[in-house]
Design an enzyme around this catalytic site. Sequence first.
Site, PDB file in Angstrom:
ATOM      1  CE  LYS A 519      -0.282  -0.328   5.013  1.00 32.06           C
ATOM      2  NZ  LYS A 519      -1.060  -0.875   6.128  1.00 32.06           N
ATOM      3  NE  ARG A 617      -6.729   0.599  11.631  1.00 34.41           N
ATOM      4  CZ  ARG A 617      -5.556   0.468  11.012  1.00 34.41           C
ATOM      5  NH1 ARG A 617      -4.667   1.425  11.092  1.00 34.41           N
ATOM      6  NH2 ARG A 617      -5.278  -0.607  10.320  1.00 34.41           N
ATOM      7  CE1 TYR A 745      10.652  33.344   1.537  1.00 32.52           C
ATOM      8  CE2 TYR A 745      10.956  30.964   1.362  1.00 32.52           C
ATOM      9  CZ  TYR A 745      10.607  32.174   0.796  1.00 32.52           C
ATOM     10  OH  TYR A 745      10.209  32.220  -0.496  1.00 32.52           O
ATOM     11  CG  MET A 793       7.157  25.079  -2.275  1.00 32.80           C
ATOM     12  SD  MET A 793       6.052  26.020  -3.330  1.00 32.80           S
ATOM     13  CE  MET A 793       5.068  26.904  -2.143  1.00 32.80           C
TER      14      MET A 793
HETATM   15  C1  LIG Z   1      -0.207  -1.895   6.667  1.00 31.53           C
HETATM   16  C2  LIG Z   1      -0.740  -3.170   7.049  1.00 31.53           C
HETATM   17  C3  LIG Z   1       0.097  -4.292   7.238  1.00 31.53           C
HETATM   18  C4  LIG Z   1       1.605  -4.210   7.163  1.00 31.53           C
HETATM   19  O1  LIG Z   1       2.098  -3.671   8.355  1.00 31.53           O
HETATM   20  P1  LIG Z   1       3.661  -3.533   8.674  1.00 31.53           P
HETATM   21  O2  LIG Z   1       3.751  -3.057  10.046  1.00 31.53           O
HETATM   22  O3  LIG Z   1       4.170  -2.531   7.684  1.00 31.53           O
HETATM   23  O4  LIG Z   1       4.255  -4.850   8.455  1.00 31.53           O
HETATM   24  C5  LIG Z   1      -0.486  -5.505   7.496  1.00 31.53           C
HETATM   25  N1  LIG Z   1      -1.834  -5.623   7.611  1.00 31.53           N
HETATM   26  C6  LIG Z   1      -2.665  -4.562   7.452  1.00 31.53           C
HETATM   27  C7  LIG Z   1      -4.115  -4.755   7.591  1.00 31.53           C
HETATM   28  C8  LIG Z   1      -2.159  -3.311   7.183  1.00 31.53           C
HETATM   29  O5  LIG Z   1      -2.977  -2.273   7.028  1.00 31.53           O
END
Ligand SMILES: *Cc1c(COP(=O)(O)O)cnc(C)c1O
Length: 852
Positions: A519, A617, A745, A793
């Site tokens: 992701k 969550r 700045y 920036m």
């Molecule tokens: C991001 C995520 C992971 C991976 O987590 P790490 O700590 O980066 O290994 C695994 N499972 C879910 C549901 C996640 O959202």
Amino acid sequence: MISLYDFLNAANGQLFGEPAAQLFTNFCLDPYLADSSTLFVALQTPRGNTDQYIEEAIQRGAGGVVCTHPPDCETDGVSVVMVRDPFDAMIAWSKYILKKYTPHIVAVSGSSAKSVAVKAIAHLLSQKYGVHGGDIDVSGLLNIPLSLANMRPDDEYLVLKFDVEKPGDMADLLEIASPDIAVICHIDCYHPSTFTSCNQLLDEYRMLVKAVPEQGLVVLNADDAQAAELAETVTAPVRTVAMDVFGADLMAYNILTDTARTGFDLRFGSERFVARWIPLLGKFHLYSALAALAVGQYAGVPLDRGLRALTKLTPIAGRLSPLRGTGGAALIDDSYSANMISTHGALEWLSDVKYEHQAVVILGDMDDLADHTQLGHRAVGIQAAQVADVLITLGAQAAQAARSAVDHGMDSQSVFSAYSVEEVLNAVRRYHLTKDDIVLIKGGREARMEHITRALLDNPEDEPNTVRYMPQVEETDEHPGSQTLYTSWIEVDTAILGDNIGIIRNMLADHVTLCAVIKADAYGHGAVATAHVALQSGATYLAVASMTEALELRDAGIEAPILILTYTPLHAIRQAVRSNLTVTIFDLEQARAYDRAVRDMRDPLKYHVKVDTGMGRMGVLARDALHMFRYLAALSHMQLEGIYTHFSVADEDLDFTREQVAQFKRVVQAVRASGFDVTYAHCANSAGVLQGPEFHMDMVRPGVMMYGMAPAPGLQLPPGINPALSWKTTVLQVKTLPAGHNVGYGNAYTTQETEKIAILPVGYADGLRRSPRSWQSVLIRGQRAPLIGRVSMEKATVSVQHIAGVVPGDEVVLLGSQGDDAITADEVARWLGTINYEVVTNILRHVPRTIS
Ligand SMILES: *Cc1c(COP(=O)(O)O)cnc(C)c1O
């Protein structure tokens, strides 16, 4: 030969100390190639000058050195020449030599096949004259002095490549050397981005042909519309060569191609020469041979003699050069460079020789095609679909060729998009190559396809016949490489990434599926490339956050199962089925809506149920899970595949996490006992993977550790897992401020005393955080340079008072290693008051990822 005194005279140079060697066989730009017969030239480069290499060159025995300042090392026994600018000195020397020896000059220009033409022309002329053919693998003006270095004083003809890379190059070349003969075979209007139009490129060639005097000769390829058009501008006599267009002076016809040579008949006026051949491949190179015949004829080498001489030519490495590949396959190495014309020429040759052979085409990103990059790669894909049985691409641009090949009817089972050499080789290995196969290897210079050629050789002794670039020259080239077009860039080392994933795979029992979490653009590493490496290194499942991320992978041709970890909107759910994606269910109403939406589709919607075991969550609460499953069973267009939970404190509180696992396992057991078929029950993120087998269950979902980072400061990664990402930029300006001067700045920093600073072209718009806390230092020349003042920036400033020799163009490491030091994401996380995850994902997406 280079005479010390010629050089001093021509370049207006000064001897430093006593002269030693007075004659050199060659210039040397790479200190590692220096020896007693060479004159080492310390060129200024965009990355700084090469002064620092002088000592190295001398230690390796360089006979002489050309430099701007007295070297600060021992120079006894070495001839040291000091000049204002070493590059200008080489050019001045070239002019001097050409004036002194006045050879006839043949200039070979155009977009492609120049080296082959240079070689063919030099070979033909050598039937009658002393000839020097400069086929140095260097582009731009440097080609001239390097070629001249081994010219003999009595050579009557000098054949040179006139390489134009940007507007104005031709004028510079003509200023050094005035050709008597000019040859142009191919002009590619898919020009590089240094030109704004094809006409601007043509202007360069017009200038060349115009410069040829009336008693000279211009040879043009009448089959190439752009080259043919140049005839209008010429005052010298023109000879045309062709295979297709009638009316050319030298016509080849009845062309016969195979994997060793090209046969043809030749017509010149009323003369006919039948059943002739050259040991070069394809019509593309036959033009060079025809041009050589035309030049030879002009110089008094009769056609018949010329034709005989051509049969003795030998192919040049990397230009459709035939080698023996693994399993006896014909390995056709065309890896030297790739523009549209030469790629088209190579595929055309392949389609001519294919017959019953199986044709494997390995295509890397082509050279700079400016605005035509996408169109050009897609066009090549269409042509490849017609000739190739197997197409393997390397790199993100070449991947577009793969996609267009599939769009144009090629079986997707026979098309691979790879992102590393290793992946390409793995794809090739699936087809046990035999002598009935032809493997064509083609790609732009930066694709470095020669590594693939070398890996596929049957006999390693053929290695010298593969492409070698002059290493130092590449860097000292006047034009910066593609990376320096960007103000900052990310480098991802796929070998490290692959090793990391392999190590994780080895921590798991055989039955445990490895699902790579990619992701957030693979935690900033580039999702598509990472997915390829992961699947290559033992992962069989992928996980992303959203539908958008999943579709990016599918678009790139990745077919592995993909789990979407977060929410998938109802309106996108049919697309999920069409793209064979697996979604996450955490609520009964959501599941029912999905089921209704896909009711009339042929394939069911695959899903995993997410259970909340304490993280609070997303997910169905553990105590409600079984209840929900009973209702899920009624949804006829949904297919249950997995059940999972996520840890909140696996990195800190092992007891709490053990309780989460225990609770989760109870749910899984109850669900399975009620007759649900759950293929994958899974809970382990990276921290979970590290805790051991009781956490692994059927599948694991590591993210951060794949990239070489620990999930928490206290958790040790197994040895061999290393960070794969570096973030780099270059020094933009160096200057010395007086005491009491402000920086940036808000005048947030004021120099205490005289201070040397360096400006970096990177800022918060790239992800270099400004506030409340920022990076503390970066690496330059292997040392730490502290940030001073505020981050702007797109700019930042560092103090380099304590670092010697910093010049604009020096590499700067924001994240990653340089020399003996490294800045890790963990260290930056401490500076910023956050975690390593955020450090890598906060580098913005417009910062280009270069994958190696
Ligand atoms: C991001 C995520 C992971 C991976 O987590 P790490 O700590 O980066 O290994 C695994 N499972 C879910 C549901 C996640 O959202």
